[in-house]
Enzyme design. Structure first.
Site, short mmCIF file in Angstrom:
data_model
loop_
_atom_site.label_atom_id
_atom_site.label_comp_id
_atom_site.label_asym_id
_atom_site.label_seq_id
_atom_site.Cartn_x
_atom_site.Cartn_y
_atom_site.Cartn_z
N SER A 1 0.84 -1.20 0.00
CA SER A 1 0.00 0.00 0.00
C SER A 1 0.87 1.25 0.00
O SER A 1 1.98 1.25 0.55
CB SER A 1 -0.88 0.01 1.25
OG SER A 1 -1.55 1.24 1.37
N TYR B 1 -1.78 -0.98 10.12
CA TYR B 1 -1.85 -1.30 8.68
C TYR B 1 -0.61 -0.77 7.97
O TYR B 1 0.02 -1.49 7.19
CB TYR B 1 -3.12 -0.66 8.10
CG TYR B 1 -3.33 -0.87 6.62
CD1 TYR B 1 -3.89 -2.04 6.12
CD2 TYR B 1 -2.99 0.14 5.71
CE1 TYR B 1 -4.11 -2.22 4.76
CE2 TYR B 1 -3.20 -0.03 4.35
CZ TYR B 1 -3.76 -1.21 3.88
OH TYR B 1 -3.97 -1.38 2.52
#
Ligand code: NAP
Length: 252
Positions: A144, A157
């Site tokens: 990401s 995350y």
């Protein structure tokens, strides 16, 4: 690009980026092992709808090492080989530190690291063992933009995805002698179930404005990057992290 006679395991393939990736490989002739955790009906419908007839569904909760091992055993029993592993499954929990009790903080970190880092690491290990015997293979991990830009509202995350980047680069070194490619696709915002609430909410326009393209990516655009990294001729790009974020976060 031609993936005929290639077996591709896509995790989290029932929905979102995983579903688009399964489609992209199948359209290019690949046999897709469609992995799901809870979305059984969607996974089965997808496998049925893909072009070609060598697609099969496999269930596993990737936070369980036993399930990871069972998944790989079942894929190998069914197909006899594995050419491409796409570690796509993941979770994203918005959990800003300011709003959390210590217990919730710990629970979020455990859930996120298990799903977004340890599960993919276990599948990398298991796939690598097969691919080392084949002396060929591609492992593509979906990371990401948050790994670089930071995730103030989802720090676990961001940390898990940064770990996944580094895991991929370490494995690129370790597996190069076996002719195995390991690379990363790092998306920015993509329109899927994971982001629907954010993109359709009050922050939606600001999120779209992060990219000079003024929109989020489609899952198909991420899938396109994945198949290109998995194509023949990409071995020397092993260890790369391909940003697919619409120039919303540039690094050089
Ligand atoms: P999504 O639509 O929310 O789908 C998540 C997938 O992960 C589902 O298929 C789900 O399977 C699977 N999954 C979740 N927990 C699992 C577990 N414990 N075991 C096995 N599978 C599990 O997500 P997406 O947006 O397509 O995201 C796919 C990947 O891209 C993720 O790694 C995500 O972090 C990354 N990414 C997404 C964006 C974005 O903007 N959407 C941006 C950057 C990176 P079931 O439905 O079968 O339970």
């Amino acid at each position: 690009m031609d993936f005929s006679k290639r077996v591709i395991l896509v995790t989290g393939a029932a929905r979102g980026i995983g579903s688009a990736t399964a489609n992209a490989f199948a359209r290019l002739g690949g046999s897709v092992a469609v992995h799901y955790c809870s979305s059984q009906k969607q996974a089965q419908a997808l496998a049925k709808s893909l072009p070609g007839d060598e697609h099969t569904t496999f269930q596993a909760d990737l936070t369980s090492p036993d399930d990871c091992e069972r998944l790989m055993t079942e894929v190998m029993r069914h197909y006899g080989r594995l050419d491409v592993l796409v570690n796509n499954a993941g979770i994203y929990e918005v959990k800003a530190l300011a709003n959390l009790e210590f217990r919730d903080w710990q629970a979020t970190w455990k859930r996120t690291l298990d799903a977004d880092l340890i599960g993919p690491a276990n599948l990398c290990f298991l796939a690598a063992k097969m691919m080392m015997r084949q002396t060929s293979g591609h492992i593509i991990n979906i990371s990401s933009r948050g790994a670089f830009r930071g995730e103030p509202e989802a720090p676990a995350y961001g940390a898990a995805k940064a770990g996944l980047n580094q895991l991929s680069q370490s494995l690129a070194w370790a597996l190069a002698p076996y002719n195995i490619f390991v690379g990363v696709v790092a998306p920015g915002f993509v329109r899927t179930d994971m982001t629907a609430e954010l993109l359709d909410g009050p922050q939606g326009d600001a999120i779209r404005a992060q990219s000079p393209l003024k929109r989020a990516a489609t899952p198909e655009e991420i899938a396109e990057a994945v198949v290109r990294l998995a194509a023949d001729g990409m071995l020397y790009a092993t260890g790369c992290i391909l940003d697919v974020n619409g120039a919303s976060y540039l690094r050089s």
